[in-house]
Design an enzyme around this catalytic site. Structure first.
Site, PDB file in Angstrom:
ATOM      1  N   LYS A 118       0.811  -1.221   0.000  1.00 27.28           N
ATOM      2  CA  LYS A 118       0.000   0.000   0.000  1.00 27.28           C
ATOM      3  C   LYS A 118       0.837   1.261   0.000  1.00 27.28           C
ATOM      4  O   LYS A 118       0.404   2.294  -0.489  1.00 27.28           O
ATOM      5  CB  LYS A 118      -0.955   0.015   1.196  1.00 27.28           C
ATOM      6  CG  LYS A 118      -2.086  -0.973   1.021  1.00 27.28           C
ATOM      7  CD  LYS A 118      -3.292  -0.685   1.866  1.00 27.28           C
ATOM      8  CE  LYS A 118      -4.441  -1.556   1.381  1.00 27.28           C
ATOM      9  NZ  LYS A 118      -5.584  -1.571   2.192  1.00 27.28           N
ATOM     10  N   LYS A 202      -5.010  -8.415  -7.394  1.00 28.41           N
ATOM     11  CA  LYS A 202      -6.217  -8.631  -6.593  1.00 28.41           C
ATOM     12  C   LYS A 202      -7.315  -7.620  -6.958  1.00 28.41           C
ATOM     13  O   LYS A 202      -7.008  -6.445  -7.187  1.00 28.41           O
ATOM     14  CB  LYS A 202      -5.833  -8.455  -5.117  1.00 28.41           C
ATOM     15  CG  LYS A 202      -6.860  -8.924  -4.126  1.00 28.41           C
ATOM     16  CD  LYS A 202      -6.427  -8.589  -2.707  1.00 28.41           C
ATOM     17  CE  LYS A 202      -6.693  -7.137  -2.412  1.00 28.41           C
ATOM     18  NZ  LYS A 202      -7.014  -6.831  -1.003  1.00 28.41           N
ATOM     19  N   LYS A 205     -10.750  -2.321  -3.871  1.00 32.83           N
ATOM     20  CA  LYS A 205     -11.565  -1.102  -3.816  1.00 32.83           C
ATOM     21  C   LYS A 205     -10.806   0.095  -4.355  1.00 32.83           C
ATOM     22  O   LYS A 205     -11.407   1.055  -4.815  1.00 32.83           O
ATOM     23  CB  LYS A 205     -11.898  -0.775  -2.360  1.00 32.83           C
ATOM     24  CG  LYS A 205     -12.868  -1.677  -1.687  1.00 32.83           C
ATOM     25  CD  LYS A 205     -12.951  -1.214  -0.233  1.00 32.83           C
ATOM     26  CE  LYS A 205     -13.715  -2.187   0.616  1.00 32.83           C
ATOM     27  NZ  LYS A 205     -13.399  -2.025   2.032  1.00 32.83           N
TER      28      LYS A 205
HETATM   29  N1  AQP Z   1     -10.049  -9.615  -4.103  1.00 35.88           N
HETATM   30  C1  AQP Z   1     -10.445 -10.238  -3.022  1.00 35.88           C
HETATM   31  N2  AQP Z   1     -10.711 -11.557  -3.037  1.00 35.88           N
HETATM   32  C2  AQP Z   1     -11.140 -12.213  -1.927  1.00 35.88           C
HETATM   33  N3  AQP Z   1     -11.322 -11.593  -0.739  1.00 35.88           N
HETATM   34  C3  AQP Z   1     -11.079 -10.267  -0.671  1.00 35.88           C
HETATM   35  N4  AQP Z   1     -11.167  -9.380   0.334  1.00 35.88           N
HETATM   36  C4  AQP Z   1     -10.806  -8.153  -0.122  1.00 35.88           C
HETATM   37  N5  AQP Z   1     -10.473  -8.230  -1.415  1.00 35.88           N
HETATM   38  C5  AQP Z   1     -10.623  -9.529  -1.796  1.00 35.88           C
HETATM   39  C6  AQP Z   1     -11.619  -9.720   1.666  1.00 35.88           C
HETATM   40  O1  AQP Z   1     -12.685  -8.837   1.995  1.00 35.88           O
HETATM   41  C7  AQP Z   1     -12.590  -8.453   3.350  1.00 35.88           C
HETATM   42  C8  AQP Z   1     -12.526  -6.926   3.296  1.00 35.88           C
HETATM   43  O2  AQP Z   1     -11.673  -6.391   4.158  1.00 35.88           O
HETATM   44  P1  AQP Z   1     -11.300  -4.866   4.111  1.00 35.88           P
HETATM   45  O3  AQP Z   1     -12.485  -4.013   3.940  1.00 35.88           O
HETATM   46  O4  AQP Z   1     -10.433  -4.629   5.273  1.00 35.88           O
HETATM   47  O5  AQP Z   1     -10.451  -4.861   2.792  1.00 35.88           O
HETATM   48  P2  AQP Z   1      -9.929  -3.731   1.992  1.00 35.88           P
HETATM   49  O6  AQP Z   1      -8.460  -3.863   2.054  1.00 35.88           O
HETATM   50  O7  AQP Z   1     -10.526  -2.403   2.290  1.00 35.88           O
HETATM   51  O8  AQP Z   1     -10.556  -4.203   0.635  1.00 35.88           O
HETATM   52  P3  AQP Z   1      -9.788  -4.288  -0.629  1.00 35.88           P
HETATM   53  O9  AQP Z   1     -10.660  -4.318  -1.789  1.00 35.88           O
HETATM   54  O10 AQP Z   1      -8.781  -5.367  -0.449  1.00 35.88           O
HETATM   55  O11 AQP Z   1      -9.147  -2.843  -0.627  1.00 35.88           O
HETATM   56  P4  AQP Z   1      -7.771  -2.360  -1.093  1.00 35.88           P
HETATM   57  O12 AQP Z   1      -8.096  -1.398  -2.156  1.00 35.88           O
HETATM   58  O13 AQP Z   1      -7.227  -1.695   0.117  1.00 35.88           O
HETATM   59  O14 AQP Z   1      -6.976  -3.526  -1.591  1.00 35.88           O
HETATM   60  C9  AQP Z   1     -11.346  -9.150   3.928  1.00 35.88           C
HETATM   61  O15 AQP Z   1     -11.747 -10.343   4.563  1.00 35.88           O
HETATM   62  C10 AQP Z   1     -10.545  -9.465   2.704  1.00 35.88           C
HETATM   63  O16 AQP Z   1      -9.737 -10.615   2.866  1.00 35.88           O
END
Ligand code: AQP
Length: 339
Positions: A118, A202, A205
């Site tokens: 990040k 991956k 968001k």
């Molecule tokens: N791509 C994914 N595949 C499977 N599981 C996923 N999770 C997130 N992305 C994937 C799971 O969703 C939950 C969300 O946790 P969070 O809100 O703490 O995750 P995050 O980091 O805000 O969501 P993103 O999309 O992963 O954001 P960024 O942009 O930061 O990369 C967790 O259980 C996670 O494992």
């Protein structure tokens, strides 16, 4: 053998809108596990403040907290069976996190790959909160002595850190088994859903391209467009697992199909063996629209009454606080904090 009664805790950050990865990797499993053991599900709004999209944007944080709550409920989390709340309303999370900041070692946090991913080359500009993010996550889990944590694959390393903190605390204060060693629950066909634009990244968001992900609030036309534009390769679909080697986009789309249809992946491969992507994508569009648009519709219905969402969160926070208070009291006593 742990003596702790089975208890689930998991959470998501209210940053941007939830996507198919969040749903298939975590949320769908949360709903299932409600039948097996007591569950606590939180919207981790304090974690969200570690993200630029949330910090300094108070209206968005509040709005997104309600949206994520609505997404939980619309996906099948039942607030009358599971405890549903936002993290910041249960002050014990933050208090235990401070204590865990004194348990965790810098070397442990330096190994966290998500922080490195990040921040990239700009580590000095990252907030201290982003660095200690996994310590707060350990507190979220252990303040209830939760034993099971349903998450996507990307959270495995953070869960390991939670176990390290638990073990060190138990050793340091000569309190064997005070905290459990929580188990990650990483199940389903899509524990790591990949970007629709790049099968090696991956689904996330924060990806700049909205075409990289399917959001839970997307309508049928948007879902169809995103799937039709999803990156593929020029070959037909393979007739076996071996044929997926070196084809990350094909593998990702087949995994998504299997997870949405709740069918084993080999059955999906057999069904589409030798077919073109356009035939497969048409079927995937129908399936995704069938499974996801009712969630979006229910979210819209719930969000029309934000006061009711706030009441659900408050009730959940009161129940969660009752569980957390005695654990924190015991922690304080063990470490010598009076009161
Ligand atoms: N791509 C994914 N595949 C499977 N599981 C996923 N999770 C997130 N992305 C994937 C799971 O969703 C939950 C969300 O946790 P969070 O809100 O703490 O995750 P995050 O980091 O805000 O969501 P993103 O999309 O992963 O954001 P960024 O942009 O930061 O990369 C967790 O259980 C996670 O494992």
């Amino acid at each position: 053998m742990s003596s702790h009664p089975h208890l689930v805790l998991s959470g998501m950050q209210p940053t941007n809108t939830l996507h198919l990865g969040n749903y298939l990797g975590a949320l769908k499993n949360w709903v299932k596990i409600q039948d097996e053991m007591p569950c606590l599900y939180c919207v981790v709004d304090m974690h969200a403040l570690t993200q630029d999209s949330a910090y300094g944007h108070p209206k968005e944080v509040a709005q997104s907290t309600r949206e994520v709550t609505a997404a939980y409920i619309a996906s099948g989390v039942d607030p009358t069976r599971s405890t549903l709340f936002n993290q910041s309303q249960v002050h014990q999370h933050a208090e235990l996190a401070w204590i865990f900041n004194c348990v965790a070692r810098l070397g442990w946090l330096d190994r966290m790959t998500q922080f490195k991913e990040k921040t990239g080359k700009h580590k000095e500009r990252a907030s201290v909160g982003l660095y200690t993010y996994p310590v707060l996550m350990a507190a979220d889990i252990l303040v209830y002595r939760a034993t099971h944590v349903p998450v996507g694959e990307d959270q495995r390393q953070h869960l390991e850190l939670t176990r390290d903190i638990s073990q060190k605390f138990n050793n340091d204060f000569d309190a064997p088994d005070f905290f459990p060693l929580p188990e990650p629950v990483i199940t389903g066909h899509a524990t790591r859903v990949m970007s629709l634009r790049d099968g090696t990244k991956k689904m996330s968001k924060t990806d700049e391209s909205d075409y990289s992900r399917i959001n839970l609030v997307d309508d049928a036309d948007t879902i169809a467009q995103k799937i039709r534009k999803a990156k593929t390769d020029p070959n037909p679909l393979p007739d076996g697992e071996k044929g997926l080697e070196g084809r990350p986009e094909a593998e990702n789309l087949l995994n998504i199909f299997a997870a949405l249809a709740e069918t084993p992946r080999d059955a999906v491969i057999a069904r589409f063996a030798g077919q073109t992507f356009s035939v497969f994508k048409n079927e995937l569009v129908d399936l995704a629209v069938e499974k996801l648009t009712p969630i979006a519709a229910e979210m819209t219905r719930l969000l029309a009454d934000p006061a009711e969402i706030d009441r659900i969160l408050k009730r959940g926070a009161e129940a969660a606080s009752e569980l957390a208070a005695p654990v924190l009291k015991d922690v304080k006593q063990l470490i010598g904090l009076i009161g």
